[in-house]
Design an enzyme around this catalytic site. Sequence first.
Site, PDB file in Angstrom:
ATOM      1  N   CYS A 195       0.834  -1.202   0.000  1.00  0.00           N
ATOM      2  CA  CYS A 195       0.000   0.000   0.000  1.00  0.00           C
ATOM      3  C   CYS A 195       0.876   1.263   0.000  1.00  0.00           C
ATOM      4  O   CYS A 195       1.539   1.524  -0.989  1.00  0.00           O
ATOM      5  CB  CYS A 195      -0.980  -0.056   1.172  1.00  0.00           C
ATOM      6  SG  CYS A 195      -2.344   1.110   1.007  1.00  0.00           S
ATOM      7  N   HIS A 204      -3.580  -5.724   0.946  1.00  0.00           N
ATOM      8  CA  HIS A 204      -2.937  -5.936   2.255  1.00  0.00           C
ATOM      9  C   HIS A 204      -2.893  -7.408   2.652  1.00  0.00           C
ATOM     10  O   HIS A 204      -3.778  -7.875   3.373  1.00  0.00           O
ATOM     11  CB  HIS A 204      -3.713  -5.162   3.325  1.00  0.00           C
ATOM     12  CG  HIS A 204      -3.510  -3.690   3.285  1.00  0.00           C
ATOM     13  ND1 HIS A 204      -2.463  -3.064   3.912  1.00  0.00           N
ATOM     14  CD2 HIS A 204      -4.208  -2.717   2.685  1.00  0.00           C
ATOM     15  CE1 HIS A 204      -2.536  -1.751   3.710  1.00  0.00           C
ATOM     16  NE2 HIS A 204      -3.587  -1.518   2.956  1.00  0.00           N
ATOM     17  N   GLU A 238      -1.051  -8.709   4.864  1.00  0.00           N
ATOM     18  CA  GLU A 238      -0.831  -8.820   6.315  1.00  0.00           C
ATOM     19  C   GLU A 238      -2.139  -8.730   7.108  1.00  0.00           C
ATOM     20  O   GLU A 238      -2.157  -8.998   8.303  1.00  0.00           O
ATOM     21  CB  GLU A 238       0.165  -7.743   6.777  1.00  0.00           C
ATOM     22  CG  GLU A 238      -0.385  -6.352   7.017  1.00  0.00           C
ATOM     23  CD  GLU A 238      -0.660  -5.540   5.753  1.00  0.00           C
ATOM     24  OE1 GLU A 238      -0.696  -6.119   4.644  1.00  0.00           O
ATOM     25  OE2 GLU A 238      -0.864  -4.316   5.879  1.00  0.00           O
TER      26      GLU A 238
END
Lengths: 221, 76
Positions: free
Chosen positions: A87, A195, A197
């Site tokens: 990002c 994302h 994560e």
Amino acid sequence: MKSAVIVFPGSNCDRDLAVGIERVTGSKPVMVWHGDGELPEGLDLIGLPGGFSYGDYLRSGAMSARSPVMQAVIKAAGEGRAVLGICNGFQVLTESGLLPGALMRNAGLNFVCRDVKLTVANSQTMFSSRYQPGAQIVMPVAHHDGNYFADDATLDRLEGEGRVVFRYAEEVNGSARGIAGIINDAGNVMGLMPHPERLIEPEQGGTDGRGMFEALSAALG
Amino acid sequence: MKARVTITLKPGVLDPQGRAIQNALGGLGFAGVESVRQGKLIELDLADGTSRESIDEMCRKLLANMVIENYRIEIL
């Protein structure tokens, strides 16, 4: 695997990234402040987290790309160490010249914050080897400037060299050729807007993000 | 001395913000707005004698993103 997560003023996914790396690989990353001119010795992986570093002033990622630690990250990337920008981290990578192109305001002008479908365009990289080629996966996005732009020659080269790693499987932000994530020519620097994560444990709504950290763990030990 | 740097998107780079401004002008009843391109204006207060080359370098290294933007320097 020895890793570090860089913390810029305004990063807000640095802890998520650190927890994700630790949960999947079993080793805890070192957190490195952006003002540091040096990185810890012997790093295998450097993570540039999501967020709104420097409030997105001037251009998203522009200020962070010129911070002292980025000189060290550029040097480390040149030595072949793995660098993953997610990002805002992807925006920092394009602004610093480690990846080609630029991330512009979303075509619809809206901040896009939702789960999106992605296609794995290249599963032969150290970041994506745990995904099946062509697999469709789901990851959350949360960005205002994710509209990937590069000139046609650069886009042709990225596609021709298999450097588009993830594509949006639906319209998200107007990105050229649906690009969600790319890799550098040496194969050790990757940037993506979604994302991974944020999808490590079932409690987060899915585990499609684990594959990236499993792939890195397999490649880097 | 002062300098003014005007930063614009390169021709051919999609400008969704310019498009939104164009649509809003149409919505306000202004007819005939055929295209809008928006950019940035940066004013610099500089030590006297700062060279144009130095300002040019500031533009290339930080103020403009050469992938998507052009810049124009005016020394005032």
